[in-house]
Each structure stands twice: as C-alpha cells, then as structure tokens.
Design an enzyme around this catalytic site. Structure first.
Site: not given
Ligand code: GAL
Length: 459
Positions: A362, A50, A150-151, A295, A106, A413-414, A406
C-alpha cells in the site's frame, strides 16, 4: 503517525514547495531513463469493507466495523454466496491476467468474535487459523500470494489502545499489546497451516502486511532524539517484524522500555505479554516475503515520562512532529508527503531483516472532496515516490519486487467516510449507479506500467 485523527482541513499546511519533496540523499543519475526490473509487479489495492457494500446481504454476519459505524452487519466464511462472490472475483482477475494477492483480514473482525474478547482473546487465534485454512483450501488453487493480517499495528493501537476505530476499545498501555500478541500468534498459526497442509500442492507464499512511518530525529545532533526515532520504528514496524522475521520475540528496546515504565508505575510485572519458548519457535520465520505499507514520515523528539498513567506513548517516550515544510495530502491531515522516507525505510528493512523480498502493498495520497479529476499534484507525489523506489532498487540494492497503489477506487476511508479520496478512479457516491471516472493519475500509472519506467515530469 496519528492516522485516524483527521484534522480540520484549514489546519493543514498549504501545498507545495518542490524543495520539500526533493530527496536529501545524493543521487545524480538519470531517473527518468531508468526502468523497473522485468518481473516487477504493479498493482492497486482495495479492502472488502471499504468497497463491497452489501453489509447485510446473503446471510453475511456483522463485523466490528458494522457495529462501529452503527449500520448493522458484514462477512465469506461458511457462507456459500460469499465463496461464490470471491470465486468470481478471483476468476475474473485471472482471466484478464491480473494476479490476485489476497488479504484474509483487513480490519473487519466478525462481531461475534469481538463479543468474546476479539483480539484480546487467545480464542481468536484458533478461529483465525480455521478461517485461514478454509480460504487456503477454497481459493488456494488459484491464489498464490496471501497476506494474513493487514496492519496489525493499526488494529492494535487505534482499535484497542486509543479506541478510535472499531472495535473502539480504549485500554491504554494494555489493549494494544494484548491484541498485537494474539495477532502475531494468529498469523504464525496460519502460516504453519499453509506450510503443513497446502504449500507443497499449491506452491504459494504467505506474509503479513506491516505499516510503518519512517522516523527522523527531530534534532539530528541529539543522541536522545536519535534513540527516540529508533524507538518510534521499534514500537511500530519492529514490534511485529522482529518476532516474525528475526527472533520469535519482541524488540529488546520495547521490552526494556515497557518494563521500566511498569516499575515506575509500581508494578512488578510488565504490561507487554511474553511469548513462551515454544511460541517463539513457532513465530520465528513465518513470512515468505516482506509486505510493507508506507504512507508518511515523522520527526521524533525524545520525551521523558517520569510518572505517568500507562499508555503506549508514555512507554515509548517519543513525540512525533510533522515538519511544516512537508506538503500534506489534501484528504488526510496525517499524510505528510515524504517520498524519500520510503527509500530510507526500505534500506532499513533490507539491513535489519536480512535483505528480504519486499512488496510495497500500500502507498497512496488522498484528495479531499470535491477531488479534481486532473490530479496533477497527486501524480507528482506518485512519480517522486516511484523515483525513490528506483533508487532503493538500483543504488541501495533493496529487493523491491512490487508496488501497489492504495487504492483502485475512491472508497470508505474508515472514520473519514467517503470524503477522503484515495482512488485511481473517482466514484460519484451521490449517484446510486456509482459511476467511475479515471483520474489523470490512473492514466499516468498505466503509462508507467506499460513502459516499466518513469517519464519526465510534465513541463
Ligand atoms: C491503510 C489501510 C487502508 C486505507 C489506507 C489509507 O492503513 O490499510 O484500508 O485506509 O490506510 O488510509
């Protein structure tokens, strides 16, 4: 959460009623005067793909994300320039008294591994273990906190069930279970390698970063919705945490729901792979702390799936809803802002997983482009979240030892590209020098760190 499906911004509910953000849990002590524990670790998180760029520089091979974004290539292993780069990053951090917490993987699996089946293949378990050993050996003299993966939930569900992120494989009801199975084994293999070969000399800790929503029953008086809310967490957090922290095996409710759905679909065997007894013993107890990425929160309704095509959501029999009273981060339509959900999730982890040490690795809130540098609204979300962490620590007795925002910088952002801004620092992507400017949140966060406590909200 349906994280990877960003809705058009005009469908996002408008901000913000402070009632929606206030905690439903009863607390009447003065949070503004509370300080965080002395050794509390403050941080901010980023990920290689990223922020780094240089996808084809210095002999780096392509990853699944390079292919997915149709760019070409990205990656450290067997690459002296990559090792030199991370040596510099780690030494630079240590020289300014910042402790690095390193994530080995990641989302950016090398494309050549994906070409051989990626996380659907058992071969990736050993490849990951070899890579992890290389990193422990090369950087472990200086890195003492490691996260293997990660995740895994996000990789499995969005990468192999829905196919909306790299590697873009849609195998509903099959792909995610297979990918998760191999990621759990890969994590456990790396943890054992650390224990066998490096732990005594290097004295570090190894875990895996697990993301989870908090889930509330849509109708709190409905038993079916209460059970569905529990299943929402079982099919997300417990899917990985139960084998790794508790039993070596999947949560009972996942096993029973998936095999019941398979029977309805006319199959005698379950789509959920099984661990052997030896694998269960190998997996159980392979985390030295709990690494949580939080989140958002969802309200969950029970949903019957009598006859259906195989899919994870049909197996789970639960539907997720965002409460319209919750504000939504302007840069991500999935990110309903529910600070008190974090407190409840932390308490759940304490009660379910034997009171582990938890790092929140995060947590953040995105802004859409153009993002205001004076992000007072976003700072308020951070402030309320930190309050909930204080309540978790002092009222609920949860061992939260660190909190990482984060993210350090606005970044890629992907599938949302550069338009969803999570940074503490604004980056001007139009300017090739990529100039950075701290948001107001960066200054406020620095004050909290310096004071180890919260300030009163601005009047
Ligand atoms: C997480 C991810 C991060 C970032 C964040 C916000 O899932 O690990 O790379 O993208 O969400 O969407």
């Amino acid at each position: 959460m349906d994280r990877m499906a960003n809705l058009p911004m005009d469908s996002v509910p408008s901000p913000v009623s402070s009632d929606a953000l206030s905690s439903p849990d009863d607390d009447n002590w003065k949070l503004e005067s509370m300080t965080f524990p002395e050794q509390f670790a403050w941080g901010s998180a980023t990920a290689a793909y990223q922020i780094e760029g240089g996808w084809d520089a210095d002999g780096k091979g392509p990853s699944v994300w390079d292919t997915f974004t149709h760019q070409g290539g990205d990656r450290v292993f067997k690459n002296q320039t990559g090792v030199y780069y991370y040596d510099k990053v780690i030494d630079g951090l240590l020289s300014i008294a910042v402790t690095p917490v390193v994530t080995l993987y990641h989302f950016d699996l090398p494309q050549h591994l994906e070409d051989q089946g990626g996380w659907r293949s058992d071969a990736t378990v050993e490849a990951f273990n070899t890579y992890a050993q290389f990193c422990f050996k090369t950087f472990g003299d200086r890195v003492k906190l490691w996260i293997t993966i990660n995740e895994p939930y996000v990789v499995a569900v969005y990468g192999y069930e829905k196919g909306v992120i790299a590697p873009g494989i849609a195998m509903p009801g099959v792909g995610a279970y297979l990918a998760a199975h191999n990621m759990i084994k890969a994590h456990a293999a790396a943890w054992h390698s650390y224990s066998r070969l490096f732990r005594e000399k290097q004295g570090g800790l190894v875990s895996i970063a697990l993301n989870s929503d908090w889930a509330e029953p849509f109708n709190p008086n409905s038993l079916a919705d209460q059970e569905a809310a529990k299943r929402h967490i079982a099919f997300c957090l417990d899917w990985f945490a139960t084998p790794i922290f508790l039993s070596g095996d999947y949560p009972a409710v996942m096993k029973s729901k998936i095999s019941a759905a398979c029977k309805r679909q006319g199959s005698l065997s379950s789509r959920l792979p099984e661990f052997t007894d030896q694998e269960k013993m190998m997996i159980k107890g392979t985390a030295d702390f709990f690494s949580l990425n939080y989140y958002t929160t969802r309200k969950i309704k029970h949903q019957d799936h009598e006859i259906s095509q195989p899919s994870m959501s049909a197996d789970k029999e639960a539907e997720q809803v965002i409460d319209p009273s919750w504000p939504v981060a302007t840069g991500s339509s999935w990110l309903a802002v529910v600070p008190w959900g974090l407190r409840r999730l932390l308490k759940y982890i304490k009660d379910t997983y034997s009171h582990p040490i938890i790092y929140i690795t995060e947590n953040g809130f995105s802004q859409c482009d153009p993002a205001p540098i004076d992000d007072a609204q976003r700072w308020e979300y951070f402030r309320l979240t930190l309050q909930e962490i204080l309540k978790a620590i002092y009222t609920d007795g949860v061992q939260v030892k660190g909190y990482f925002v984060w993210s350090l910088l606005d970044n890629f952002e992907w599938i949302c590209g550069y338009s969803s801004r999570f940074g503490l620092f604004h980056v001007d992507f139009e300017n090739s020098a990529l100039p950075r400017v701290p948001y107001k949140s960066a200054f406020e966060y620095a004050k909290i760190i310096a004071n180890k406590g919260l300030m009163k909200p601005p009047r």
